[in-house]
Design a protein around this motif. Structure first.
Motif, PDB file in Angstrom:
ATOM      1  N   ASP A  77      27.731  31.231  37.069  1.00  0.00           N
ATOM      2  CA  ASP A  77      27.476  31.766  35.738  1.00  0.00           C
ATOM      3  C   ASP A  77      26.602  30.739  34.606  1.00  0.00           C
ATOM      4  OD1 ASP A  77      27.626  34.957  34.788  1.00  0.00           O
ATOM      5  OD2 ASP A  77      28.082  33.698  32.866  1.00  0.00           O
ATOM      6  N   ALA A  78      25.603  31.457  34.030  1.00  0.00           N
ATOM      7  CA  ALA A  78      25.630  30.906  32.347  1.00  0.00           C
ATOM      8  C   ALA A  78      26.152  30.827  31.580  1.00  0.00           C
ATOM      9  CB  ALA A  78      23.709  31.380  31.973  1.00  0.00           C
ATOM     10  N   PHE A  79      27.117  31.528  31.767  1.00  0.00           N
ATOM     11  CA  PHE A  79      28.653  30.859  30.379  1.00  0.00           C
ATOM     12  C   PHE A  79      29.078  29.912  30.554  1.00  0.00           C
ATOM     13  CE2 PHE A  79      32.826  31.488  29.603  1.00  0.00           C
ATOM     14  CZ  PHE A  79      32.848  32.477  28.032  1.00  0.00           C
ATOM     15  N   TYR A  80      28.664  29.449  32.261  1.00  0.00           N
ATOM     16  CA  TYR A  80      30.439  28.243  32.061  1.00  0.00           C
ATOM     17  C   TYR A  80      28.890  27.321  32.097  1.00  0.00           C
ATOM     18  CZ  TYR A  80      33.618  31.474  34.489  1.00  0.00           C
ATOM     19  OH  TYR A  80      35.248  32.621  34.353  1.00  0.00           O
ATOM     20  N   VAL A  81      27.541  26.874  31.315  1.00  0.00           N
ATOM     21  CA  VAL A  81      27.518  25.848  31.290  1.00  0.00           C
ATOM     22  C   VAL A  81      27.483  26.355  29.779  1.00  0.00           C
ATOM     23  CG1 VAL A  81      24.727  24.614  30.843  1.00  0.00           C
ATOM     24  CG2 VAL A  81      26.444  25.843  33.500  1.00  0.00           C
ATOM     25  N   TRP A  82      27.074  27.195  29.389  1.00  0.00           N
ATOM     26  CA  TRP A  82      27.362  27.544  27.830  1.00  0.00           C
ATOM     27  C   TRP A  82      28.010  27.104  26.863  1.00  0.00           C
ATOM     28  CZ3 TRP A  82      30.125  30.646  25.468  1.00  0.00           C
ATOM     29  CH2 TRP A  82      29.375  30.589  23.367  1.00  0.00           C
ATOM     30  N   SER A 126      18.001  21.336  37.775  1.00  0.00           N
ATOM     31  CA  SER A 126      16.560  21.571  36.985  1.00  0.00           C
ATOM     32  C   SER A 126      16.346  22.802  37.119  1.00  0.00           C
ATOM     33  CB  SER A 126      16.374  20.513  38.577  1.00  0.00           C
ATOM     34  OG  SER A 126      16.153  20.926  39.498  1.00  0.00           O
ATOM     35  N   VAL A 127      16.668  23.725  38.243  1.00  0.00           N
ATOM     36  CA  VAL A 127      15.981  25.043  38.316  1.00  0.00           C
ATOM     37  C   VAL A 127      16.618  26.017  37.271  1.00  0.00           C
ATOM     38  CG1 VAL A 127      14.789  24.096  40.176  1.00  0.00           C
ATOM     39  CG2 VAL A 127      16.813  25.294  40.922  1.00  0.00           C
ATOM     40  N   PHE A 128      18.524  25.883  37.139  1.00  0.00           N
ATOM     41  CA  PHE A 128      19.692  26.565  36.005  1.00  0.00           C
ATOM     42  C   PHE A 128      18.525  27.338  35.262  1.00  0.00           C
ATOM     43  CE2 PHE A 128      23.357  27.636  34.423  1.00  0.00           C
ATOM     44  CZ  PHE A 128      24.171  27.884  35.077  1.00  0.00           C
ATOM     45  N   PRO A 129      19.368  28.690  35.673  1.00  0.00           N
ATOM     46  CA  PRO A 129      19.803  29.555  36.154  1.00  0.00           C
ATOM     47  C   PRO A 129      19.239  30.044  37.247  1.00  0.00           C
ATOM     48  CG  PRO A 129      19.158  30.705  34.549  1.00  0.00           C
ATOM     49  CD  PRO A 129      18.122  29.543  34.162  1.00  0.00           C
ATOM     50  N   GLU A 130      18.017  29.834  37.772  1.00  0.00           N
ATOM     51  CA  GLU A 130      18.221  30.592  39.636  1.00  0.00           C
ATOM     52  C   GLU A 130      18.227  29.904  39.993  1.00  0.00           C
ATOM     53  OE1 GLU A 130      15.642  32.707  39.720  1.00  0.00           O
ATOM     54  OE2 GLU A 130      15.464  32.492  37.410  1.00  0.00           O
ATOM     55  N   LYS A 131      18.169  29.950  41.647  1.00  0.00           N
ATOM     56  CA  LYS A 131      19.505  29.234  42.299  1.00  0.00           C
ATOM     57  C   LYS A 131      18.472  28.645  42.826  1.00  0.00           C
ATOM     58  CE  LYS A 131      21.799  33.266  43.727  1.00  0.00           C
ATOM     59  NZ  LYS A 131      22.119  34.554  44.539  1.00  0.00           N
ATOM     60  N   LEU A 132      18.886  27.336  43.659  1.00  0.00           N
ATOM     61  CA  LEU A 132      18.302  26.810  44.443  1.00  0.00           C
ATOM     62  C   LEU A 132      17.463  27.256  45.674  1.00  0.00           C
ATOM     63  CD1 LEU A 132      20.108  23.080  45.427  1.00  0.00           C
ATOM     64  CD2 LEU A 132      19.068  23.508  44.200  1.00  0.00           C
ATOM     65  N   ASN A 133      16.102  27.235  46.587  1.00  0.00           N
ATOM     66  CA  ASN A 133      15.615  27.400  46.790  1.00  0.00           C
ATOM     67  C   ASN A 133      14.739  26.173  48.184  1.00  0.00           C
ATOM     68  OD1 ASN A 133      13.581  25.810  45.822  1.00  0.00           O
ATOM     69  ND2 ASN A 133      12.673  27.177  44.742  1.00  0.00           N
ATOM     70  N   ILE A 134      14.310  27.130  49.058  1.00  0.00           N
ATOM     71  CA  ILE A 134      13.760  26.157  50.087  1.00  0.00           C
ATOM     72  C   ILE A 134      13.659  25.061  50.142  1.00  0.00           C
ATOM     73  CG2 ILE A 134      11.411  27.587  50.596  1.00  0.00           C
ATOM     74  CD1 ILE A 134      13.889  26.928  53.214  1.00  0.00           C
ATOM     75  N   ILE A 187      20.109  26.117  27.343  1.00  0.00           N
ATOM     76  CA  ILE A 187      21.306  27.154  27.375  1.00  0.00           C
ATOM     77  C   ILE A 187      22.220  25.416  26.535  1.00  0.00           C
ATOM     78  CG2 ILE A 187      23.153  27.458  28.828  1.00  0.00           C
ATOM     79  CD1 ILE A 187      20.970  26.985  30.889  1.00  0.00           C
ATOM     80  N   LEU A 188      22.395  24.158  26.223  1.00  0.00           N
ATOM     81  CA  LEU A 188      23.674  24.208  25.360  1.00  0.00           C
ATOM     82  C   LEU A 188      22.244  23.669  24.419  1.00  0.00           C
ATOM     83  CD1 LEU A 188      24.272  21.869  27.745  1.00  0.00           C
ATOM     84  CD2 LEU A 188      25.868  22.851  27.214  1.00  0.00           C
ATOM     85  N   THR A 201      31.192  41.975  27.939  1.00  0.00           N
ATOM     86  CA  THR A 201      32.002  42.964  28.716  1.00  0.00           C
ATOM     87  C   THR A 201      32.657  43.246  29.604  1.00  0.00           C
ATOM     88  OG1 THR A 201      29.904  43.737  28.252  1.00  0.00           O
ATOM     89  CG2 THR A 201      30.823  45.667  28.781  1.00  0.00           C
ATOM     90  N   GLU A 202      32.256  42.001  30.953  1.00  0.00           N
ATOM     91  CA  GLU A 202      32.805  41.446  32.304  1.00  0.00           C
ATOM     92  C   GLU A 202      32.818  40.169  32.171  1.00  0.00           C
ATOM     93  OE1 GLU A 202      31.099  43.603  35.503  1.00  0.00           O
ATOM     94  OE2 GLU A 202      30.971  46.170  33.949  1.00  0.00           O
ATOM     95  N   PRO A 203      33.669  40.106  31.371  1.00  0.00           N
ATOM     96  CA  PRO A 203      33.655  38.315  32.597  1.00  0.00           C
ATOM     97  C   PRO A 203      33.415  38.003  33.614  1.00  0.00           C
ATOM     98  CG  PRO A 203      36.054  39.437  30.901  1.00  0.00           C
ATOM     99  CD  PRO A 203      35.097  40.503  31.419  1.00  0.00           C
ATOM    100  N   TYR A 204      32.498  36.745  33.675  1.00  0.00           N
ATOM    101  CA  TYR A 204      31.831  36.744  35.682  1.00  0.00           C
ATOM    102  C   TYR A 204      33.545  35.167  35.323  1.00  0.00           C
ATOM    103  CZ  TYR A 204      30.589  34.244  39.461  1.00  0.00           C
ATOM    104  OH  TYR A 204      31.058  33.439  40.644  1.00  0.00           O
TER     105      TYR A 204
END
Lengths: 305, 226
Positions: free
Chosen positions: A193-198, A261-269, A303-304, B73-76
């Motif tokens: 979740d972006a919060f954990y980088v932010w 490098s693609v955050f917060p998107e997921k890694l793709n194929i 993000i930072l 609101t909803e902490p992850y």
């Protein structure tokens, strides 16, 4: 019930699209890969039958998730619920059961089919409040979460190391080291979740350094029993052991950079293809790492900021 | 402490926030109220820097995120992380070493258990404890009272008063008007992405009646309950 499975099918297609795979191509390639790998597996090892049973059961157990099943129970009648659970368990294991039949493992395939249906009728509720201790509490989260989810892999890897020493098979020992490193690498394949980088008060460079420090420190802790054992019993091949460990750090670092490098998107194929290429030709890392580093710092800066 | 000038945010052609101008001072508590979808959480994310936006956010201390405690609101929570580890992670992120978590665990949370096994209220209390231990100067509390038991609600209200005394700024969103009444100095009414009203403490009671009349209208009759 039909609507439920149509919805599941749509969700699967969406997931494939998110990974960058056209669903039709995904199904064809998936089936082809499954057949090729299965034939090879049954040719190469006598344990293939058991691997298939374990794989099918682990998929079925994964579907037996409490919240998900409670939701289904609320939505459907008891009869419908059981039908849905039996069907979905059969769907996820049908390919494996069919291949067991094709390999003339009749008893295993029948027992597996019965077990799969049986698991539809029971709820595997984990009411335990036991918390698995880890040596990674100072810097959560990748290794703390990963270790607790996959601790059995490490026990298996350490068992393989022990076996490699017992039967004097160095390659098996190296395989156990690779298995451990791949498991660590897996912790960096999903975007958090972006919060954990932010939340970090760090610059992108400091953030990447912090993550790299954790990778080196914590993957070393997990690999240390294997490295020490192999170095003691195969001391003439110590360079190979150190070489694999170093490559392991590089691959985990690359995966971490690829994620950000693609955050917060997921890694793709695309990452999967590039990763496969680097496995085939590791010197490519020298080109890929700087590129991913630049991309990661750009994404992290957003993000930072 | 922090001023927001002409903040706007759109998703494609949909305007979510339009020309928001706000000023948050030290030692004051601000409430943001509005219907679901009015743009409260988006506004908070913009202030936090989690969403890109137009307009300027000026802070006395530099980047808002480095001294901002954001209670979502909803902490992850990760699937297998304990309460202790969650707090550790958030403190590490601010280069803080926290000791004596036992003493600071004022909500009596089972910190050695996995956070995902916590109830909604316990999760909120854990996330709140973590941002308090981060020693922030500004707090954004997105529905801090939701799902929390009445005893903890009292504690949270008292903590907000204490933070105010300490000169920190607090921005709260809540759907429970009484909680805002107890804590806020000013309330901003957000509607369709715009701040349509600024209400001072002495006018809170009028605001509540106005909101009731405005929100309910004849909606209940429309339901034609049988």
């Amino acid at each position: 019930m039909k609507d439920y499975f149509i919805l599941q099918f749509k969700m699967l297609n969406r997931q494939l699209t998110e990974w960058g795979i056209e669903p039709v191509i995904g199904y064809i390639l998936g089936l082809f890969a499954f057949i090729v790998i299965s034939i090879k597996l049954f040719k190469e090892t006598q344990f293939a039958e058991y691997i298939y049973i374990a794989l099918a059961l682990s998929l079925v157990i994964k579907l037996n998730e409490v919240n998900r099943n409670d939701f289904l129970k609320l939505c459907y009648s008891r009869k419908e619920y059981i039908k849905i659970r039996i069907f979905e368990n059969l769907i996820v294991s049908i390919a494996l059961i069919t291949f067991l039949l094709f390999q003339e493992k009749y008893l295993s395939s029948i027992l597996l089919s019965i077990s799969v249906c049986f698991f539809s009728l029971i709820d595997l509720k984990n009411k335990s409040s036991y918390t698995l201790p880890t040596p990674f509490y100072k810097h959560p989260f990748e290794f703390t979460v990963g270790f607790r989810s996959n601790y059995f892999i490490y026990f298996f890897a350490y068992f393989l190391t022990f076996m490699s020493i017992s039967v004097d098979n160095f390659n098996l020992g190296i395989f156990s080291l690779i298995l451990t490193l791949l498991s660590c690498l897996n912790y960096y394949t999903n975007s958090e979740d972006a919060f954990y980088v932010w939340v970090f008060s760090l610059t992108p460079k400091e953030f990447i350094s912090y993550k790299l420090k954790n990778i080196i420190q914590y993957s070393t802790i997990l690999c240390l029993p294997i490295i020490i054992s192999l170095s003691l019993f195969f001391y003439t091949k110590i360079e190979i052991i150190v070489g694999f460990q170093f490559l392991g750090y590089l691959f985990i670092f690359t995966t971490m950079l690829a994620k950000y490098s693609v955050f917060p998107e997921k890694l793709n194929i695309r990452f999967g293809i590039v990763f496969a290429l680097t496995l085939w030709l590791p010197p490519l890392l020298l080109l890929i790492i700087p590129y991913l580093y630049i991309q990661s710092t750009k994404k992290l800066k957003e993000i930072l900021q | 402490m922090i001023s927001i000038e002409n903040l706007s945010k759109s998703y494609g052609s949909k305007i979510v926030l339009e020309n928001i101008n706000l000023n948050f001072e030290k030692g004051k508590v601000y409430g943001i109220v509005g219907e679901n979808g009015a743009g409260k959480t988006t506004l908070f994310k913009c202030i936090a820097g989690l969403e890109k936006h137009n307009g300027a956010i000026n802070c006395e201390y530099g980047k808002p995120k480095d001294f901002l405690g954001y209670l979502q609101t909803e902490p992850y929570f990760f699937s297998k992380i304990t309460g202790n580890e969650y707090i550790q992670l958030l403190c590490n992120a601010r280069n803080l070493t926290n000791t004596d978590l036992k003493e600071k665990n004022i909500f009596d949370l089972p910190l050695n258990e996995y956070a995902v096994k916590y109830s909604t209220g316990m999760r909120k209390k854990l996330a709140f404890t973590a941002i308090l231990l981060q020693e922030n100067k500004l707090f954004i509390l997105d529905e801090p009272f939701n799902g929390v038991d009445i005893h903890s609600n009292i504690i949270i209200t008292e903590i907000i008063h204490k933070l105010k005394e300490m000169g920190k700024s607090i921005i709260i969103s809540s759907h429970i008007f009484s909680t805002l009444n107890d804590t806020c100095d000013e309330i901003f009414l957000l509607k369709n992405g715009k701040i349509i009203k600024r209400v001072l403490k002495e006018e809170f009671s009028n605001l509540e009646s106005e909101m009731k009349a405005f929100t309910i209208g004849n909606k209940i009759e429309k339901l034609n309950l049988k």
